[in-house]
Design a protein around this motif. Structure first.
Motif, PDB file in Angstrom:
ATOM      1  N   ARG A   1      13.843 -13.949 -40.872  1.00 20.59           N
ATOM      2  CA  ARG A   1      15.252 -13.514 -40.457  1.00 20.59           C
ATOM      3  C   ARG A   1      15.361 -13.920 -38.976  1.00 20.59           C
ATOM      4  O   ARG A   1      16.340 -14.854 -38.537  1.00 20.59           O
TER       5      ARG A   1
ATOM      6  N   THR B   1      25.660 -13.761 -43.659  1.00 28.06           N
ATOM      7  CA  THR B   1      25.270 -12.479 -42.944  1.00 28.06           C
ATOM      8  C   THR B   1      24.269 -12.777 -41.821  1.00 28.06           C
ATOM      9  O   THR B   1      24.505 -11.992 -40.908  1.00 28.06           O
ATOM     10  N   TRP B   2      23.196 -13.579 -42.089  1.00 27.38           N
ATOM     11  CA  TRP B   2      22.187 -13.411 -41.182  1.00 27.38           C
ATOM     12  C   TRP B   2      22.519 -14.463 -39.939  1.00 27.38           C
ATOM     13  O   TRP B   2      22.150 -13.907 -38.729  1.00 27.38           O
ATOM     14  N   MET B   3      23.303 -15.453 -40.133  1.00 24.84           N
ATOM     15  CA  MET B   3      23.367 -16.395 -38.910  1.00 24.84           C
ATOM     16  C   MET B   3      24.561 -16.131 -38.033  1.00 24.84           C
ATOM     17  O   MET B   3      25.603 -15.371 -38.603  1.00 24.84           O
ATOM     18  N   ASP B   4      24.404 -16.716 -37.143  1.00 23.46           N
ATOM     19  CA  ASP B   4      25.777 -16.716 -35.888  1.00 23.46           C
ATOM     20  C   ASP B   4      26.799 -17.180 -36.647  1.00 23.46           C
ATOM     21  O   ASP B   4      26.988 -18.544 -36.707  1.00 23.46           O
ATOM     22  N   PRO B   5      27.957 -16.623 -37.142  1.00 23.98           N
ATOM     23  CA  PRO B   5      29.130 -17.185 -37.850  1.00 23.98           C
ATOM     24  C   PRO B   5      29.815 -18.246 -37.085  1.00 23.98           C
ATOM     25  O   PRO B   5      30.403 -19.031 -37.579  1.00 23.98           O
ATOM     26  N   ARG B   6      29.658 -18.080 -35.643  1.00 23.05           N
ATOM     27  CA  ARG B   6      30.172 -19.444 -35.060  1.00 23.05           C
ATOM     28  C   ARG B   6      29.856 -20.661 -35.078  1.00 23.05           C
ATOM     29  O   ARG B   6      30.671 -21.532 -35.138  1.00 23.05           O
TER      30      ARG B   6
END
Lengths: 508, 508
Positions: free
Chosen positions: B29, B68-73
């Protein structure tokens, strides 16, 4: 005053000789080219030129003239055809918004947003609907002008007798007349009704910020010279006005900043009334969560089948759990039916448009759901607290946002807004936890700590926002989020309830 | 080898215990989050992740995990639904192109461009069509990868017995089973046909640049760990490969530049065979012009009625008269039926995509005409002459451009390409005239004089371009333009002829 009085002055039959036109033409041409370059160099505002008029008044010739003279890289012509399904499935003004020119460029609109409205009226739309539509157009143009756009509207007018004469001349001219003599190309309406509707449109949408210029278009030379002079004068005056208003804004922002440091913060308002003490056990949560997921899954299917578009805006303190709540919702949706749009500071492209443009861009199609992680409310939150805009722009923003949301809900889009509320202690606890966990550390930045210091100023901005933008069609939902379980279940319940109501009554 | 051999290795039933998964999970992660940030920081290439698999293999769970894990931007999920009319009226790949992530971001594709293809095959599309479609997909992905995009494709596989077992478990679980037990949500096809078609797709589109990874997905822990490991390894390897290839490109470009200075220029090829001596009198021009305008007006109406989309690309020397020719064409069109797209150096947004993206973006809808003032050929003209790309990228570009044009013409779009040719003496005369006329001065810049100095190098590039991209479906039209009248009438005649042919045979 006769209904068409607005056009009367343009029937005097003013003329300009070929030699007189030649004399002004080259000067005007040079001035316009230079003005276009300075609009481009400033890249501070877009120019929106609406060119309209009855058949034979020279709209297409005027359009060609401007396209011939100006630098084609920074000018784009728009006309609005029968809407596509992607357009029909979104609010009326969506396609106008998506056509807007970025700052530094010119959009040339043949009939603008008036063509559809006037044609609709001629084909039987009730007068009241037409008036309402014109009011929406006026709002739309005002919204653009308030942010600095130059909106110039030119109506090219000719008398009915002149139109008849022209039609006769053209129809007998094989070479030039291919357009005018084309009976297969439908005209919007006969002269009388069209001009009457147009006169009403011009009267009701002529505002100091978004002027109509009516041009006597019977003589080609006079028409061209008048159009070019109007554009030259409008561009010159606008550049000056923008410089002055930007200077005034800068000064006002400076004063605000200083005043902001001294002013006492009064923490009273809707936020203070949120009960943050509620808690929910893991077991109760797990049970509640699963039944709601299944229910939401059913409802999104019904929404898709019925063509109901949904927009959910999540606002809340940093670390209030917006992302987590959004993910719980999306787990229950079919991937084909939703998009999540995270909103950060605007990028270069987005900054070259009106601040609402990037939200219009993501408006859902029929049957789909768009979830905004932060939203257009940044305008009255971070941009206010960080003094990025003037007090006047802040106050105006409430109305602009309400108008925007009204366009959505009038179209039938379901709009749900959440404020996720936590207290400063809970925020601190979550910040520290994020810093401790290696794979969560990226979630917390210097900005978050800085925003935290501004807590009281944010609180005032949030209270004002909730008061000013809780409308009947789109009320704020205030969610206590100190306990994540409580917040998530409440978000589910509100979305489910809203969908059930929008889908006409609860169902099994 | 059995048809589904490609999936056999993924039926071994590999498992990972909860504790073993927990052990690797947090490390993976963290690595993924860091890799995402470095993709963002480099902003050199986009990441395209295709996630596919049969029902029950955990595609949606994998998608949620990454979101969920990554930066949504910097990550966006895409699925392709039934095409809208705006999509149906354009070539098949238009909607894939418009969905592509910009450099520095991740596009997560549920089923990618494979879902539609595989479902089509299962519903009766002939094997040959399916194979042809897969070849187009392979080309498409290759085009993206060649410009630096990372394309990672993951197929989550489970055996048929496992799918049956899962369906049974889910259908009896009221809380979790709302998705799997939903009979109203159509499944693409039964396991057998779907997996057979998928195996073919995986085999035919697995290339060294665009790898498929087949994951044994029977065990959730193993599936998740395998997916994350694949992404981690792909991202790491790609960052390294891009650094190396950018370095090699830079070196190659430097060598080219030096070699270019010395190499003799041979001016022989298609350009040398254009007869620039032709002239046309004003009177003959005026007459020819008017009849052609009227004819073109009729043809655009027929094109609109028949839904024929047209794209006309104008290329030519600076001051060869591209703009003038385009305007003569547009004067004869209804404003609702065309758009003019002037192409300059790409802006920041455009630079963050594949170089063909900004042309895909403007592809005409049915019945409309798009006129490009300069085009995608800049890739093999200015970008070659100015040493902006390596020799390898130049040579590759011919094929990429031919593929692009093939996509257009396969869809039924009429594509007409013009090279407007003048000689250096005529160009000099026009440059000087522009400099003399105040309102035309903006048309001439330092770039124009610099390009002029590079005339022989441009000539070589143009000759190569004409040779490499004159295809049967989209041949080059070489227009002698020393005499503007000759050029304009010839452009009209070619467009008219092309429209007549495309509209099935000449008509009155």
């Amino acid at each position: 005053m006769p209904k068409q009085g607005v056009f009367k002055a343009a029937e005097r039959g003013r003329k300009l000789s070929d030699s007189a036109f030649r004399e002004v033409r080259d000067r005007l041409r040079l001035e316009l080219v230079e003005l276009q370059q300075s609009v481009r160099a400033a890249s501070r505002y877009p120019v929106i030129i609406v060119l309209a008029g009855v058949q034979g008044a020279g709209v297409v010739d005027s359009l060609n003239l401007l396209n011939t003279w100006m630098d084609p890289r920074w000018i784009r012509t728009h006309t609005f055809d029968t809407p596509s399904d992607e357009e029909r499935e979104r609010p009326l003004f969506w396609r106008y918004w998506r056509s807007l020119p970025p700052a530094g460029t010119i959009g040339l609109y043949l009939d603008g947003w008036y063509g559809e409205a006037i044609a609709g009226r001629c084909h039987g739309a009730p007068a009241a609907d037409f008036t309402a539509r014109l009011a929406r157009i006026a709002h739309f143009e005002r919204t653009l002008a308030d942010e600095g756009a130059l909106v110039v509207k030119v109506w090219l007018h000719i008398a009915e007798a002149r139109q008849r004469r022209l039609a006769h001349i053209h129809s007998t001219d094989a070479a030039f007349g291919f357009r005018a003599s084309d009976a297969s190309w439908p005209q919007p309406a006969p002269y009388g009704p069209y001009t009457r509707a147009a006169a009403r449109a011009v009267r009701l949408t002529d505002t100091p910020q978004t002027r109509w210029h009516v041009v006597d278009a019977a003589d080609d030379n006079h028409r061209r010279a008048a159009l070019l002079t109007i554009l030259r004068d409008s561009l010159t005056a606008h550049a000056k006005a923008i410089r002055a208003s930007d200077k005034a804004d800068k000064k006002a922002i400076k004063i605000q900043k200083n005043a902001g440091k001294k002013a006492p913060m009064i923490n009273r308002g809707p936020l203070a009334r949120i009960d943050l003490s509620r808690k929910m056990s893991e077991v109760a949560y797990a049970k509640a969560f699963h039944t709601r997921q299944a229910r939401l899954y059913e409802l999104q299917k019904a929404a898709r089948a019925q063509g109901l578009a949904t927009i959910i805006a999540f606002e809340g303190w940093d670390a209030a759990g917006k992302g987590g709540a959004i993910r719980r919702i999306t787990y229950a949706l079919s991937a084909r039916n939703y998009q999540v749009v995270p909103i950060a500071a605007p990028n270069e492209e987005e900054r070259s448009y009106h601040y609402l443009w990037r939200f219009w861009r993501h408006v859902s199609r029929a049957g789909r759901m768009t979830l905004f992680d932060r939203s257009w409310y940044g305008r009255v939150l971070v941009e206010r607290v960080e003094h990025l805009i003037s007090g006047e722009a802040q106050r105006r923003a409430y109305g602009e946002i309400n108008d925007f949301e009204q366009e959505l809900t009038d179209h039938g889009t379901l709009l749900v807004k959440f404020w996720l509320h936590i207290d400063p202690e809970e925020q601190l606890r979550r910040f520290k936890e994020r810093e401790k966990t290696p794979y969560k550390r990226w979630k917390i930045t210097a900005d978050d700590w800085r925003n935290r210091k501004n807590w009281p100023r944010y609180e005032a901005a949030i209270n004002d926002m909730i008061r000013a933008t809780s409308t009947r069609a789109a009320p704020w939902n205030l969610v206590p989020a100190n306990d994540k379980q409580v917040a998530r279940i409440m978000v589910f319940d509100i979305v489910i309830k809203a969908l059930e109501t929008a889908l006409k009554g609860p169902r099994r």
